[in-house]
Enzyme design. Structure first.
Site, mmCIF file in Angstrom:
data_model
loop_
_atom_site.group_PDB
_atom_site.id
_atom_site.type_symbol
_atom_site.label_atom_id
_atom_site.label_comp_id
_atom_site.label_asym_id
_atom_site.label_seq_id
_atom_site.Cartn_x
_atom_site.Cartn_y
_atom_site.Cartn_z
ATOM 1 N N GLY A 64 0.839 -1.201 0.000
ATOM 2 C CA GLY A 64 0.000 0.000 0.000
ATOM 3 C C GLY A 64 0.868 1.244 0.000
ATOM 4 O O GLY A 64 1.314 1.703 1.038
ATOM 5 N N THR A 65 1.116 1.778 -1.204
ATOM 6 C CA THR A 65 2.018 2.912 -1.321
ATOM 7 C C THR A 65 1.223 4.210 -1.360
ATOM 8 O O THR A 65 1.222 4.930 -2.352
ATOM 9 C CB THR A 65 2.913 2.729 -2.573
ATOM 10 O OG1 THR A 65 3.502 1.424 -2.511
ATOM 11 C CG2 THR A 65 4.028 3.746 -2.619
ATOM 12 N N GLY A 66 0.537 4.503 -0.269
ATOM 13 C CA GLY A 66 -0.133 5.795 -0.120
ATOM 14 C C GLY A 66 0.824 6.759 0.547
ATOM 15 O O GLY A 66 2.049 6.662 0.364
ATOM 16 N N GLY A 74 2.929 4.608 3.420
ATOM 17 C CA GLY A 74 3.810 3.616 2.795
ATOM 18 C C GLY A 74 4.818 4.263 1.869
ATOM 19 O O GLY A 74 6.005 3.894 1.848
ATOM 20 N N LYS A 122 -2.279 7.140 21.398
ATOM 21 C CA LYS A 122 -2.371 7.816 20.092
ATOM 22 C C LYS A 122 -3.821 8.189 19.765
ATOM 23 O O LYS A 122 -4.084 9.185 19.088
ATOM 24 C CB LYS A 122 -1.773 6.938 18.988
ATOM 25 C CG LYS A 122 -1.731 7.649 17.634
ATOM 26 C CD LYS A 122 -0.441 7.413 16.893
ATOM 27 C CE LYS A 122 -0.213 8.433 15.788
ATOM 28 N NZ LYS A 122 -1.110 8.340 14.674
ATOM 29 N N ASN A 177 -6.053 11.034 17.645
ATOM 30 C CA ASN A 177 -6.828 10.665 16.450
ATOM 31 C C ASN A 177 -8.339 10.789 16.636
ATOM 32 O O ASN A 177 -9.042 11.192 15.709
ATOM 33 C CB ASN A 177 -6.483 9.241 16.009
ATOM 34 C CG ASN A 177 -5.097 9.136 15.410
ATOM 35 O OD1 ASN A 177 -4.271 8.360 15.877
ATOM 36 N ND2 ASN A 177 -4.812 9.921 14.379
ATOM 37 N N ASN A 223 -9.125 13.452 13.860
ATOM 38 C CA ASN A 223 -9.570 12.788 12.633
ATOM 39 C C ASN A 223 -11.070 13.014 12.422
ATOM 40 O O ASN A 223 -11.502 13.405 11.346
ATOM 41 C CB ASN A 223 -9.287 11.281 12.694
ATOM 42 C CG ASN A 223 -7.819 10.977 12.455
ATOM 43 O OD1 ASN A 223 -6.948 11.694 12.930
ATOM 44 N ND2 ASN A 223 -7.543 9.911 11.724
ATOM 45 N N SER A 258 -5.964 12.041 7.872
ATOM 46 C CA SER A 258 -6.364 11.146 6.789
ATOM 47 C C SER A 258 -7.878 11.017 6.647
ATOM 48 O O SER A 258 -8.390 10.862 5.538
ATOM 49 C CB SER A 258 -5.749 9.766 7.021
ATOM 50 O OG SER A 258 -6.156 9.256 8.278
ATOM 51 N N GLU A 275 -12.098 5.125 8.547
ATOM 52 C CA GLU A 275 -11.578 4.096 9.463
ATOM 53 C C GLU A 275 -12.308 4.170 10.817
ATOM 54 O O GLU A 275 -11.689 4.420 11.855
ATOM 55 C CB GLU A 275 -10.075 4.279 9.648
ATOM 56 C CG GLU A 275 -9.298 4.092 8.348
ATOM 57 C CD GLU A 275 -7.786 4.157 8.567
ATOM 58 O OE1 GLU A 275 -7.123 3.107 8.448
ATOM 59 O OE2 GLU A 275 -7.280 5.251 8.860
#
Lengths: 323, 323
Positions: free
Chosen positions: A14-16, A19, A199, A203, A207, A269, A281
């Site tokens: 997952g190259t977002g 990544g 964390k 978030n 978020n 995100s 998410e």
């Protein structure tokens, strides 16, 4: 370490933004990094990866060892998973294909119990390490990532073949060393669940409110009402963590508010997920913490209200094809 | 009753959905009704007022006794105020100009303590009666109002020259009779604060969530998460009312949910205020109930969170000229 190479081989699943950023940093440090992509494969194979970093300047990686199928990738010693937690159940076959024997999977996601989900679909021979990213990054175009601030990854052992504390620690230390070689701070976490709760204190408010109110951190901090709401949500998460046996450092909420106040304006995100009509998410960041805290006797009323509002929005935000 | 006319003369202050609907109904019943307008004056003076009612069919009032200045209106025995509560402080000079001696001002607004605000800017000789409208109406175009369901106005004496219970009751009964003559149900309320809290049990969840989530009642009821949030907000308002000494009927929240379930899809005024960039009625519907309940020892956490989110949105929603 795999037998095919003396350099540790790293696979990026997952190259977002996450990544892509860490994969590029590791590749620049000399690791043998292989990137799995989907929609952006052709662009990245042709143009490479670009990180515009407020910290490191303009970083370009070209050529990129890019793949559009896990079946084509070589076996990797390290797998960095930067996909959305909403897709974890489907990662089993992909990771199993790419993992060298005794590989370590580092799950770079937010939320609670994301590793538990992944454990169910991975072979026992694979280590799972949880990673918490303290970094402001966004994907701004195919293969182009903006890095605004920070970068550390906290790491903690979750599960796998390491049976005693010493061998677990060895895996986590090796993981931390991987990042440190690339100039990335990587503190080792004594307790992964504790760190995940900690964390969440950031978030859960930022978020969710960034998505609900369509605003970045600066705007949320500047308005007296949204700032009070951020703070009230933080306090609830701190209480939820305590109910679950994870006492957080005193003054932790104030600390996070001060850190965020000093950050450049940042849209987490979930804001981008909403705008780009991706699933939010919500399970990892809201539903599971709510369930855990309630089971421990503490309901988080504002967090639950925020979750319910976001769940409503999320359902209405899917492309028609998913309905 | 004024000396100029044997028919009671009614002045409508603010001919939006509420003022326009009730004013038209009273005019059709034979009352001498005078409408004060602002931006829609010319259209209404030329075209009249149109109510497209799912209950009564298409109702047209033409000509309309329309005014763009209170100074031009004759003295009125009854004044129906259907403006936004956000403008109450500025109503003193306007109402004082139009009120006949011993006139009764009927304040048709939602929220808490709206009459207290108005009392401060009106002469002592004027009666203030609070009115709670149970009606689904919307302004759809200049001079055009859609009436979807219901219509009752509950009335209760607030303050003024009536010093004993009997004379107060006489005023309120006369007010109820005014509406009943026009075919509008008008129950007399034993306690105005109690009734205002009771109405908040609907307005707090539905007005706020319709604006925050940009959705009508049907969508909010159909989604399991927003429905649970509606219910949790209702429960908090019921508890807030109780803390303030106003016990509500048992099962009142369930009753409201069932009534709303049976309604046609409705977008409350706050939804329209947001879309049309008008100020939201946050003081009357949120800030004052929150302050009252907190002073009585009960914080309403979800209501406060909703209020804070709406306050953030409201600040960002004003036209640039107001900034």
């Amino acid at each position: 370490m795999s037998v095919e190479s003396r350099r540790p081989r790293v696979g990026i699943i997952g190259t977002g933004a996450i990544g892509g950023f860490y994969g590029l940093m590791l590749a620049r440090a000399g690791y043998d990094v292989h990137f799995l992509l989907r929609s952006e494969f052709e662009t990245v194979a042709r143009q490479g990866l670009l990180v515009n970093s407020a910290v490191h300047g303009e970083l370009h990686l070209k050529p990129v060892q890019a793949y559009c199928s896990a079946a084509d990738m070589p076996p990797c010693d390290w797998l960095l998973v930067g996909t959305k937690s909403t897709g974890n159940a489907a990662l089993g076959p992909i990771i199993s294909q790419v993992a060298a024997p005794n590989a370590t999977v580092l799950l770079l996601q937010n939320g609670l119990a994301v590793e538990d989900q992944l454990r169910k679909v991975l072979p026992d021979s694979v280590h799972i390490v949880g990673g918490l990213c303290f970094v402001c990054v966004n994907r701004v175009a195919p293969g182009v990532i903006a890095h605004q601030a920070f970068g550390a990854v906290s790491v903690g052992y979750h599960s796998g073949p390491a049976v005693d504390e010493a061998s677990r620690m060895a895996i986590v230390e090796a993981c931390a060393a991987l990042f440190k070689t690339a100039g990335i701070d990587a503190p080792v976490m004594a307790s992964l669940p504790q760190a995940r709760w900690q964390k969440l204190v950031w978030n859960v408010p930022y978020n969710g409110l960034s998505a609900l109110l369509q605003a970045g951190t600066s705007q949320l901090m500047a308005d007296p009402d949204s700032q009070a709401l951020l703070r009230a949500l933080m306090d609830e998460v701190v209480q939820g963590a305590e109910a679950c046996g994870h006492a957080l450092p005193p003054g932790f909420a104030e600390h996070l508010l001060a850190v965020t106040q000093g950050m450049p304006d940042y849209r987490p995100s979930m804001y981008h997920d909403l705008v780009e009509k991706r699933p939010l998410e919500l399970d990892a960041i809201y539903a599971r913490p709510l369930t855990a805290a309630l089971a421990a006797g503490f309901d988080m009323p504002r967090v639950r209200a925020l979750y319910q509002a976001l769940a409503f929005i999320d359902r209405g935000n899917r492309p028609a094809s998913e309905e």
